[in-house]
Design a protein around this motif. Structure first.
Motif, short mmCIF file in Angstrom:
data_model
loop_
_atom_site.label_atom_id
_atom_site.label_comp_id
_atom_site.label_asym_id
_atom_site.label_seq_id
_atom_site.Cartn_x
_atom_site.Cartn_y
_atom_site.Cartn_z
N VAL A 1 57.41 143.42 94.12
CA VAL A 1 58.29 144.47 94.65
C VAL A 1 59.55 144.67 93.80
CG1 VAL A 1 59.77 145.08 96.60
CG2 VAL A 1 57.46 144.21 97.02
N PHE A 2 60.19 143.57 93.40
CA PHE A 2 61.47 143.73 92.69
C PHE A 2 61.27 144.56 91.43
CE2 PHE A 2 60.06 140.31 89.93
CZ PHE A 2 60.65 140.64 88.73
N ALA A 3 60.11 144.35 90.75
CA ALA A 3 59.85 145.07 89.51
C ALA A 3 59.56 146.55 89.78
CB ALA A 3 58.67 144.43 88.78
N ILE A 4 58.93 146.82 90.91
CA ILE A 4 58.61 148.21 91.27
C ILE A 4 59.91 148.99 91.49
CG2 ILE A 4 57.54 149.63 93.10
CD1 ILE A 4 55.51 147.23 93.42
N GLU A 5 60.91 148.28 92.01
CA GLU A 5 62.21 148.93 92.21
C GLU A 5 62.97 149.05 90.89
OE1 GLU A 5 66.33 149.61 92.92
OE2 GLU A 5 65.59 147.72 92.14
N GLU A 6 63.07 147.90 90.20
CA GLU A 6 63.87 147.82 88.99
C GLU A 6 63.39 148.77 87.88
OE1 GLU A 6 65.39 143.85 88.11
OE2 GLU A 6 63.67 143.87 86.80
N MET A 7 62.07 148.91 87.77
CA MET A 7 61.50 149.75 86.71
C MET A 7 61.27 151.18 87.22
SD MET A 7 61.39 147.66 84.18
CE MET A 7 60.27 148.22 82.90
N GLU B 1 48.51 122.52 71.89
CA GLU B 1 47.37 122.76 70.99
C GLU B 1 47.48 124.12 70.29
OE1 GLU B 1 43.80 122.40 73.28
OE2 GLU B 1 44.34 120.34 73.81
N ARG B 2 48.18 125.05 70.93
CA ARG B 2 48.33 126.39 70.32
C ARG B 2 49.70 126.55 69.67
NH1 ARG B 2 43.83 128.59 73.22
NH2 ARG B 2 42.81 126.63 73.65
N GLY B 3 50.37 125.43 69.43
CA GLY B 3 51.62 125.46 68.69
C GLY B 3 52.84 125.88 69.49
N LEU B 4 52.76 125.72 70.81
CA LEU B 4 53.91 126.08 71.65
C LEU B 4 54.29 124.92 72.58
CD1 LEU B 4 52.92 129.68 72.89
CD2 LEU B 4 54.90 129.13 71.46
N GLY B 5 55.54 124.90 73.01
CA GLY B 5 55.94 123.94 74.04
C GLY B 5 55.86 124.64 75.39
N PHE B 6 55.57 123.87 76.43
CA PHE B 6 55.52 124.45 77.79
C PHE B 6 56.60 123.77 78.61
CE2 PHE B 6 54.24 123.75 82.19
CZ PHE B 6 53.92 125.03 82.62
N LEU B 7 57.40 124.60 79.30
CA LEU B 7 58.44 123.99 80.14
C LEU B 7 58.17 124.14 81.62
CD1 LEU B 7 61.91 124.73 78.52
CD2 LEU B 7 60.60 122.63 78.51
N SER B 8 57.68 125.31 82.02
CA SER B 8 57.58 125.55 83.45
C SER B 8 56.72 126.78 83.75
CB SER B 8 59.02 125.78 83.96
OG SER B 8 59.04 126.27 85.25
N ALA B 9 56.20 126.82 84.97
CA ALA B 9 55.51 128.03 85.47
C ALA B 9 56.05 128.28 86.86
CB ALA B 9 54.00 127.81 85.53
N PHE B 10 56.41 129.52 87.14
CA PHE B 10 56.92 129.80 88.49
C PHE B 10 56.53 131.22 88.92
CE2 PHE B 10 60.35 131.01 85.62
CZ PHE B 10 60.78 132.22 86.13
N SER B 11 56.59 131.43 90.23
CA SER B 11 56.19 132.73 90.77
C SER B 11 57.42 133.63 90.94
CB SER B 11 55.52 132.53 92.13
OG SER B 11 55.52 133.74 92.85
N GLU B 12 57.21 134.92 90.67
CA GLU B 12 58.28 135.89 90.91
C GLU B 12 57.96 136.77 92.11
OE1 GLU B 12 59.75 137.89 87.41
OE2 GLU B 12 58.84 136.38 86.13
N VAL C 1 65.37 138.58 96.59
CA VAL C 1 65.39 139.81 95.78
C VAL C 1 64.23 140.73 96.18
CG1 VAL C 1 65.15 140.71 93.41
CG2 VAL C 1 66.53 138.69 93.83
N ASN C 2 63.04 140.17 96.38
CA ASN C 2 61.89 141.00 96.75
C ASN C 2 62.10 141.66 98.11
OD1 ASN C 2 59.89 141.04 94.59
ND2 ASN C 2 59.82 138.83 94.86
N GLU C 3 62.70 140.92 99.05
CA GLU C 3 62.95 141.50 100.39
C GLU C 3 63.97 142.64 100.31
OE1 GLU C 3 62.07 137.53 103.05
OE2 GLU C 3 64.10 138.38 103.11
#
Ligand code: 6CS
Length: 345
Positions: A212-218, A136-147, A275-277
């Motif tokens: 956690v992974f982002a806290i390390e990576e960034m 409806e907003r002009g986009l295709g949706f493929l997937s949702a997942f948790s990081e 990765v988070n561990e």
């Protein structure tokens, strides 16, 4: 900002053209919101590998990491206008454009068991509803997942809404996140991802929320004293596709895409967990002085209560569609708990 998006939009096909000319095959451009080596990068690289395998090299997926094509908002815009075929579009930023997608940002709606919650995100009914919403907003949706689980990083100890008083917490740009952290007693401050480190360093903000992974990576851990696990939310991203690109795929390619994202739903869960561990260990080795706090059930209770009020207000403001999505999500968690969802292709 608009000018930057236009320039980036013009540059993207030029970047891709080179490769297209050399190989003569089809190119799918896939932008991610994170750096090389991140969870999104692992997903996109594996996606590229599977597409290459399944099309006998006829389709090449080019992955553009953060910093190459602008902010999350810019890349979503580029998927919308067809400059890119695919992008990771996190509800934390996409919520400004598709308010209902913020259902995935509500606190304390998932089960708290990461395995169950990850399965719930792959639930066919939830996916069908998300696809309709994006279309409806002009986009295709493929997937949702948790990081991975969301963690607060702060300079001061926070165990209650009172402790949050005067704490400037950076949130992604979604209005629902602003409302949530304001309700928690903090001073919610929206900022693009790439500006968070300098914001913390210059003390424009006092804390932020990420897995956690982002806290390390960034390198956020370099400018933080506490890592607090409230067990309240997951970092969820979605994969958005250009609508004409999706509808232009023949049946075989479309099924291949669905099979690949189904397969990756299970694979990425294991990747993010590992990765988070690993990254938590790395942070603790590098900065053992950081205090890691696990909020008790009792400490979580006032946040849970405030999150419920935010959720009611959100549903009321956003409308029936959001209400329905919340019910679908809760039902999906129920189905995942009952072992009724499979990630088998
Ligand atoms: O906090 C953010 O803005 C970002 N966090 C992650 C883990 N990925 C991308 C997103 O933009």
């Amino acid at each position: 900002m608009r000018r930057l998006t236009i320039i980036l939009g013009l540059l993207t096909p030029l970047l891709a053209c080179d490769v297209e000319d050399r190989r003569g095959g089809e190119i799918w451009r896939f932008a991610i919101e994170e750096a090389r080596g991140s969870v999104q990068d692992s997903y996109a690289q594996r996606f590229a590998e599977l597409v290459d395998e399944r099309t006998d090299g006829e389709v090449e997926v080019i992955v553009y990491p953060i910093g190459t094509l602008g902010t999350s908002d810019h890349v979503t815009e580029q998927v919308h206008n067809g400059t890119l075929e695919l992008a990771m579009s996190s509800p934390g930023h996409l919520g400004k454009i598709i308010p209902e997608v913020q259902v995935l940002l509500l606190n304390y709606v998932f089960s708290g068991d990461e395995e169950i919650d990850s399965l719930a995100l792959g639930d066919p009914e939830l996916r069908a509803e998300m696809s309709e919403l994006y279309a409806e907003r002009g986009l295709g949706f493929l997937s949702a997942f948790s990081e991975g689980e969301m963690v607060w990083t702060t300079r001061e100890e926070v165990r209650s809404p009172e402790d949050f008083e005067g704490v400037r917490m950076r949130v992604m740009t979604s209005p629902l996140l602003l409302a949530t952290y304001d309700a928690y007693g903090a001073s919610a401050t929206p900022l693009p991802y790439a500006q968070v480190y300098s914001g913390l360093q210059l003390r424009m903000i006092d804390g932020q929320i990420n897995p956690v992974f982002a806290i390390e990576e960034m390198s956020f851990y370099e400018v933080t004293d506490f890592m607090i696990f409230p067990h309240h939310a997951l970092f969820i991203t979605t994969i958005a596709a250009n609508r004409d690109f999706l509808s232009g795929l023949d049946e075989e390619r479309r099924s291949m895409l669905d099979e690949i994202v189904n397969q990756l739903q299970g694979e990425i869960f294991e990747v993010q967990r590992e990765v988070n561990e690993e990254r938590l260990e790395r942070i603790q080795e590098r900065r053992p002085e950081i205090t890691v706090i696990d909020l008790t059930e009792e400490e979580r209770a006032p946040f849970r209560e405030r999150a419920a009020a935010v959720r009611d207000a959100f549903v009321q403001e956003t409308g029936e569609r959001a209400e329905h999505l919340v019910s679908t999500l809760e039902a999906a968690v129920g189905r995942a708990r009952a072992g009724q969802i499979s990630t088998e292709p």
